[in-house]
Design a protein around this motif. Sequence first.
Motif, short mmCIF file in Angstrom:
data_model
loop_
_atom_site.label_atom_id
_atom_site.label_comp_id
_atom_site.label_asym_id
_atom_site.label_seq_id
_atom_site.Cartn_x
_atom_site.Cartn_y
_atom_site.Cartn_z
N ARG A 1 7.33 -12.29 -2.96
CA ARG A 1 5.96 -12.78 -2.88
C ARG A 1 5.43 -13.10 -4.26
O ARG A 1 6.09 -12.86 -5.28
N ALA A 2 4.26 -13.68 -4.29
CA ALA A 2 3.63 -14.02 -5.56
C ALA A 2 2.18 -13.63 -5.46
O ALA A 2 1.62 -13.60 -4.36
N ARG A 3 1.56 -13.35 -6.59
CA ARG A 3 0.18 -12.92 -6.48
C ARG A 3 -0.81 -13.90 -7.10
O ARG A 3 -2.00 -13.76 -6.93
N ASP A 4 -0.32 -14.92 -7.83
CA ASP A 4 -1.29 -15.86 -8.39
C ASP A 4 -0.96 -17.31 -8.00
O ASP A 4 -1.70 -17.94 -7.28
N VAL A 5 0.17 -17.82 -8.52
CA VAL A 5 0.56 -19.19 -8.17
C VAL A 5 1.98 -19.13 -7.62
O VAL A 5 2.58 -18.06 -7.58
N THR B 1 -3.45 -1.12 -13.62
CA THR B 1 -2.39 -0.13 -13.38
C THR B 1 -1.70 -0.37 -12.04
O THR B 1 -0.50 -0.20 -11.93
N ASN B 2 -2.46 -0.76 -11.04
CA ASN B 2 -1.86 -1.01 -9.73
C ASN B 2 -1.53 -2.50 -9.59
O ASN B 2 -2.23 -3.25 -8.93
N GLU B 3 -0.45 -2.90 -10.25
CA GLU B 3 -0.17 -4.33 -10.35
C GLU B 3 0.26 -4.95 -9.02
O GLU B 3 0.17 -6.15 -8.84
N PHE B 4 0.75 -4.13 -8.13
CA PHE B 4 1.15 -4.65 -6.82
C PHE B 4 -0.02 -4.69 -5.84
O PHE B 4 0.06 -5.32 -4.81
N GLY B 5 -1.08 -3.97 -6.16
CA GLY B 5 -2.15 -3.82 -5.19
C GLY B 5 -1.72 -2.93 -4.04
O GLY B 5 -2.06 -3.19 -2.88
N VAL C 1 10.46 -8.46 -4.72
CA VAL C 1 10.30 -9.17 -5.99
C VAL C 1 8.96 -9.87 -5.94
O VAL C 1 8.72 -10.68 -5.04
N MET C 2 8.11 -9.57 -6.89
CA MET C 2 6.82 -10.26 -6.91
C MET C 2 6.67 -11.04 -8.21
O MET C 2 6.85 -10.48 -9.30
N GLY C 3 6.34 -12.32 -8.07
CA GLY C 3 6.13 -13.14 -9.25
C GLY C 3 4.67 -13.14 -9.64
O GLY C 3 3.79 -13.13 -8.78
N LYS C 4 4.42 -13.09 -10.93
CA LYS C 4 3.07 -13.26 -11.43
C LYS C 4 3.19 -13.96 -12.78
O LYS C 4 4.27 -14.02 -13.35
N GLN C 5 2.08 -14.52 -13.24
CA GLN C 5 2.11 -15.13 -14.58
C GLN C 5 2.21 -14.02 -15.62
O GLN C 5 1.26 -13.25 -15.74
N PHE C 6 3.19 -13.87 -16.43
CA PHE C 6 4.46 -14.58 -16.39
C PHE C 6 5.59 -13.57 -16.45
O PHE C 6 6.29 -13.45 -17.44
N ASN C 7 5.73 -12.79 -15.43
CA ASN C 7 6.90 -11.92 -15.33
C ASN C 7 7.12 -11.55 -13.86
O ASN C 7 6.33 -11.91 -12.99
N TRP C 8 8.21 -10.85 -13.64
CA TRP C 8 8.55 -10.41 -12.29
C TRP C 8 8.32 -8.92 -12.18
O TRP C 8 8.60 -8.17 -13.11
N LEU C 9 7.84 -8.48 -11.02
CA LEU C 9 7.66 -7.06 -10.77
C LEU C 9 8.51 -6.70 -9.56
O LEU C 9 8.59 -7.47 -8.60
N ILE C 10 9.12 -5.53 -9.65
CA ILE C 10 10.07 -5.13 -8.61
C ILE C 10 9.61 -3.83 -7.97
O ILE C 10 9.15 -2.92 -8.65
#
Lengths: 354, 610
Positions: free
Chosen positions: A233-237, A197-201, A168-177
């Motif tokens: 994890r989170a990718r921004d805050v 396009t590669n939101e997870f990196g 589960v990855m949090g980013k402003q402002f939604n979750w990516l799985i």
Amino acid sequence: MITIAVALSILLLLVTLYLLFKIQVLASIFKGSYRRDIGTSNKVNAGLFLAFLVVMGALFVWSFASSKEEMTLPLASEHGIAIDSMFWLTMAIIGFVFVLTHILLFVYSYKYQHKEGKRAYYYPHNNKIEIIWTVIPAVVMALLVFSGWKTWAKITSPAPDNAVVVEVMGKQFNWLIRYPGADNKLGHVKHTLIDATNEFGIDLNDKNAQDDFPAEPSAFHVPKGVPVLLKIRARDVIHSVFLPHFRVKMDAVPGMPTSFWFIPTKTTSEMQSETGNANFQYELACTEVCGRGHFAMKMTMIVDEPEEYQKWVAAQQQKTFSTQLQAAPADSTAAVALNSTSGAAGAGATASKQ
Amino acid sequence: MSSTDISLHKDVHLGHDDHHDDHDHDQSFIEKYIFSQDHKVIAKQFLFAGIFWAVIGGLLSSLFRMQLGFPEATFTFLEPILGKWVDGGKLNPEFYLALVTMHGTIMVFFVLTAGLSGTFSNFLIPLQIGARDMASGFMNMLSFWFFFLASVIMFYSLFLETGPAAGGWTVYPPLSALPQAISGSGAGMTMWLVSMALFIVSQLLGGVNYITTVINMRTRGLSMTKLPLTIWAFFLTAVLGLLAFPVLFSAALLLIFDRSFGTSFFLSDIYVAGEALTHTGGSPVLFQHLFWFLGHPEVYIVILPTFGIVSEIIATNSRKPIFGYRAMIGSMLGIALLSFVVWAHHMFVSGMNPFLGSVFMFLTLIIAVPSAVKVFNWIATLWRGNINFTTAMLFSVAFVSLFISGGVTGIILGNSALDIQLHDTYFVVAHFHLVMGSAAFFGMYAGVYHWFPKMFGRMMEEKLGYLHFWITFACVYLIFMPMHYIGIAGFPRRYYTWTGFETFNKFMDMNTFITIAAIVAFAAQFLFLFNFIYSIFRGRRATENPWKSNTLEWTTPVNPGHGNWPGPLPVVYRWPYDYSKPGAPEDFIPQNVPFSQTQSSNLPHERDTE
């Protein structure tokens, strides 16, 4: 409702003005000298404390009882049972202390109000009593600590090997799985590889990343009765994963992966029939303030029977990140990443370890 | 900002115009009322500044409570005041976060730390220990003016175009470090940090002074075991502040470096606003450790002074010695010590090692023991008393009630297993608003009502005080009790609205109810404000010792001048709680009465000192 608020404010204002007038009168009478009688006001205040105990106590009991059903969230995880029972046990203990001390506080306030000619009882200390009411809370606390520690240790123990891994990855402002795919290993990621396009990196040089696949944007699936390990994890805050029905919460911290594992005990459809709400869904919320859209970081988690879950996985794992990213390289960064993948998988794997 | 300034010296001036002590004649107006080194004037300056901030903080809470209570309503009437922060009658969600953040910052630091300790430590320490002033009047003056500067900067940040800091009062990075993430982390956050740095300087200057004064300047005969509990409380508060605030300072400094000079103390692997940042290797959790290493002692910095104030007022008005004087000191010492080793209970689900969670749960629950002892002792003090319900006493009894109600839920939140579900929900909000917010406010009100006669030489209007008290007391419970229910239901904090979630799409009426109660409570505070200002000028004149209290401040003239006692300093012979001593003609014996004058009431062990 606003009119009520306005009306109340006006009422209060009027009361204020009335008192202002009264004070003016009083002040002119008493000005210049001070003399204090302990009179009616003292009795009124003492009585009001007793009234406060009764009225507010009744209000509390009534409101608590009538909100009890609404405030108890249905439970759908194994460790949640321990948490909930400990919560209500602790509530009962503190409820007892709360009631007892309040009765003493307000009844004493009333009972020992000033009376003319009476004298207070000079009673500066009693070591025996002091020791008793130090030891009793200490023992109760020790018991609570012990049971809390046992539950906590169990909840935070390492996940079983057979756990289903979900990232589960949090980013402003939604979750990516992200799911790890057939190898049950999540591929290597790097924040510098992130783009539209590669939101997870995802580093497609990593062979573990080849079979990773995402969930649908608004919902993800987990099986019932099996340990589910959330890698967070989170990718921004900082964000925080909160699954209220599962008693699950863990911060998502940029630069520091965290995790939480639990066993879902009821599927979404079981919960739908249990609550009688055909539209019931397990929701994932964010509980660490993360900016403008903090209140809207919603994701649905669907708990399936294991067989259904396997079916969903079988269908979903066709849509791996690598096929999606190769199909639509959005900009140069992604293109570079993809090129190097097709170049040499072996070299890529070495690179990702650096 | 200029209005604060004007109201400050105006009020102080007029509060004093009826006395002209010998010491004061050679002082100019500015020396006497603005850059004053007299602890009493500085205390009043802190009090006025604290009240100013409390009004602002309360106003902010009314604004965001309106949003929460009436999420569907349009607040077009706010547009003229708030400008672009209200768009089409809807509050801007970032502005909502700014309101919450500034409400927390203002209430915790500017009102309940500076306003509370600043007022009462300054006012009471020299008066109750029989000193002419603080150890360093000049540092004391600096303490206020650093605070004033911090206030001006914080106040100014409210009017920035990008808004004030909005990442929560705990200002966790990366949110607080990245203007791309939230606009409040731009200039607003810079000013927040600068203001807090100055604030910390002010606290340290004040704290050093309080500690030195208590240790060195007690009058003859006043040993530490004869000190009023107020002084013990202020002393320990100052020690906590002195040890904890520098850590916040370091956290703020490192955050400033991360924000402005490209370091990576708290930042790592961040991709924000379409750009990958170069920061690597930092830890956001490190900031949380540093912050809460101050943050947790901070809640005791807020509550300890009121422990002292309330103990003093309950003893005086029950006409009984405080029960277990030494246990009260011991429990305060215990709380002060433990407050340094419980900070990570704010971080159970932050991702830190779960083993730490176990350790901090253990230490946190221990702290409940001295707190429980204090409560039992207060109740035992009321038992078989002869209680005189002054307004201060009403607030003190209510303080005990609020401290219990808020305190017991700490046992739940301190349990790491239970905290998983409740962390960052309204249960936490309800807990700390009762135990440190409302309780500390009640303690502060109690203190103001009780020592008002000594501050201004006049009495506050009692009936108006009763009204203020009963409305406030009822409203506090009506606000915060239902918040527990909402918290148990899992409602997260700092949400602009909950309607987006099926899970949280309930308790609408409850939230509306809470909002109305909050607005009524806020409005009721104007009764106090009116009473306060009115009584400064028009209140009934006070006598020297209106509450028949034992402590030394009541042996000064009605309006003590610079130097506090016109003649020699009083000498202390006894502890401050000789109320209703058997055999004594009056039901109180002030501390400066020697045993030789009270032979009828002396206890066996006191006979030697006759």
